[in-house]
Design a protein around this motif. Structure first.
Motif, mmCIF file in Angstrom:
data_model
loop_
_atom_site.group_PDB
_atom_site.id
_atom_site.type_symbol
_atom_site.label_atom_id
_atom_site.label_comp_id
_atom_site.label_asym_id
_atom_site.label_seq_id
_atom_site.Cartn_x
_atom_site.Cartn_y
_atom_site.Cartn_z
ATOM 1 N N SER A 68 0.835 -1.205 0.000
ATOM 2 C CA SER A 68 0.000 0.000 0.000
ATOM 3 C C SER A 68 0.871 1.255 0.000
ATOM 4 O O SER A 68 1.840 1.350 0.752
ATOM 5 N N ASP B 243 -4.809 3.314 -2.807
ATOM 6 C CA ASP B 243 -4.944 1.891 -3.143
ATOM 7 C C ASP B 243 -5.621 1.109 -2.026
ATOM 8 O O ASP B 243 -5.889 -0.081 -2.171
ATOM 9 N N ALA C 211 -7.705 3.469 -6.740
ATOM 10 C CA ALA C 211 -6.851 3.036 -7.836
ATOM 11 C C ALA C 211 -7.236 1.621 -8.279
ATOM 12 O O ALA C 211 -7.633 0.795 -7.449
ATOM 13 N N GLY D 217 -7.140 -1.786 -6.195
ATOM 14 C CA GLY D 217 -7.164 -1.399 -4.792
ATOM 15 C C GLY D 217 -8.199 -2.154 -3.971
ATOM 16 O O GLY D 217 -8.972 -2.966 -4.493
#
Length: 224
Positions: free
Chosen positions: A64, A129, A166, A169
């Motif tokens: 992340s 994300d 994103a 994600g």
């Protein structure tokens, strides 16, 4: 109050001005191993272990780089993120005041405020994300109403997720009453590769909270 040494359960005497309910809550806190562990390990709340356990099961934090924490107070989940992925950019929001966390920008405002999404995204500096939501509506004591109020927050968070997350994600949100309803889960599955419900071991047995974990975001609205 009896001694808590040698694993003995601590009991709290009902003091003047303290209700029986508050006495039971205090006794439960004093005898909760997760509360003691959080204090020993420097976490602000036992809720930190819920994210730790979810991460162990689903691998949420690995890799992340940008994380949003919705309902950040008192900050336990963000503390976990900072310890596990110290290089990640983290921003959080809550109606309640939150003591500063090193390297984290925190907004004290209502996530339902129209200005909130832009404030969060501007501070984050790019698409997240991972979006975490431990938000829950203030309870009124009626289980069905409380569940519906919290699901309203979850659905608002999900709309935000669809706009900003994103590709690839993940989204984690607290839900009540055994999980999100089937129609909402079906909608989530349209946008994520996997959607699962989980109740981490640190979630109290008597609690109605569950977490919905969605991974593998397929793309923002209008891009799928």
């Amino acid at each position: 109050m009896s001694r808590g040494d040698n694993g003995l359960r601590q009991r709290v005497r009902t003091a003047r001005g303290r209700t029986a309910q508050s006495t039971r809550w205090l006794e439960r806190q004093l005898n909760d191993p997760y509360v003691r562990r959080a204090k020993a390990e420097g976490y602000r709340s036992r809720a930190a272990y819920k994210l730790i356990e979810l991460d162990e099961r689903f691998g949420l934090l690995k890799g992340s780089k940008r994380v949003i924490d919705l309902g950040i107070a008192p900050g336990g989940w963000t503390q976990v993120v900072r310890r596990k992925v110290p290089g990640a950019k983290v921003v959080g929001i809550d109606l309640l005041p939150v003591d500063p966390i090193d390297g984290v920008e925190i907004f004290q405002m209502d996530f339902m405020d129209d200005a909130a999404p832009d404030r969060l995204m501007e501070a984050l500096g790019g698409a997240p994300d991972l979006i975490l939501s431990d938000m829950a509506a203030n309870t009124v004591g009626h289980p069905q109403t409380d569940a519906l109020r919290t699901m309203g927050l979850v659905e608002t968070a999900f709309a935000f997720v669809q706009d900003v997350l994103a590709p690839g994600g993940a989204f984690v949100a607290k839900v009540f009453a055994g999980g999100a309803d089937s129609q909402f889960v079906a909608e989530m599955k349209r946008h994520f590769a996997t959607v699962k419900h989980a109740k981490p071991p640190s979630s109290r047995k008597g609690s109605v909270e569950w977490f919905v974990v969605a991974q593998g975001f397929k793309g923002r609205r209008g891009e799928d």
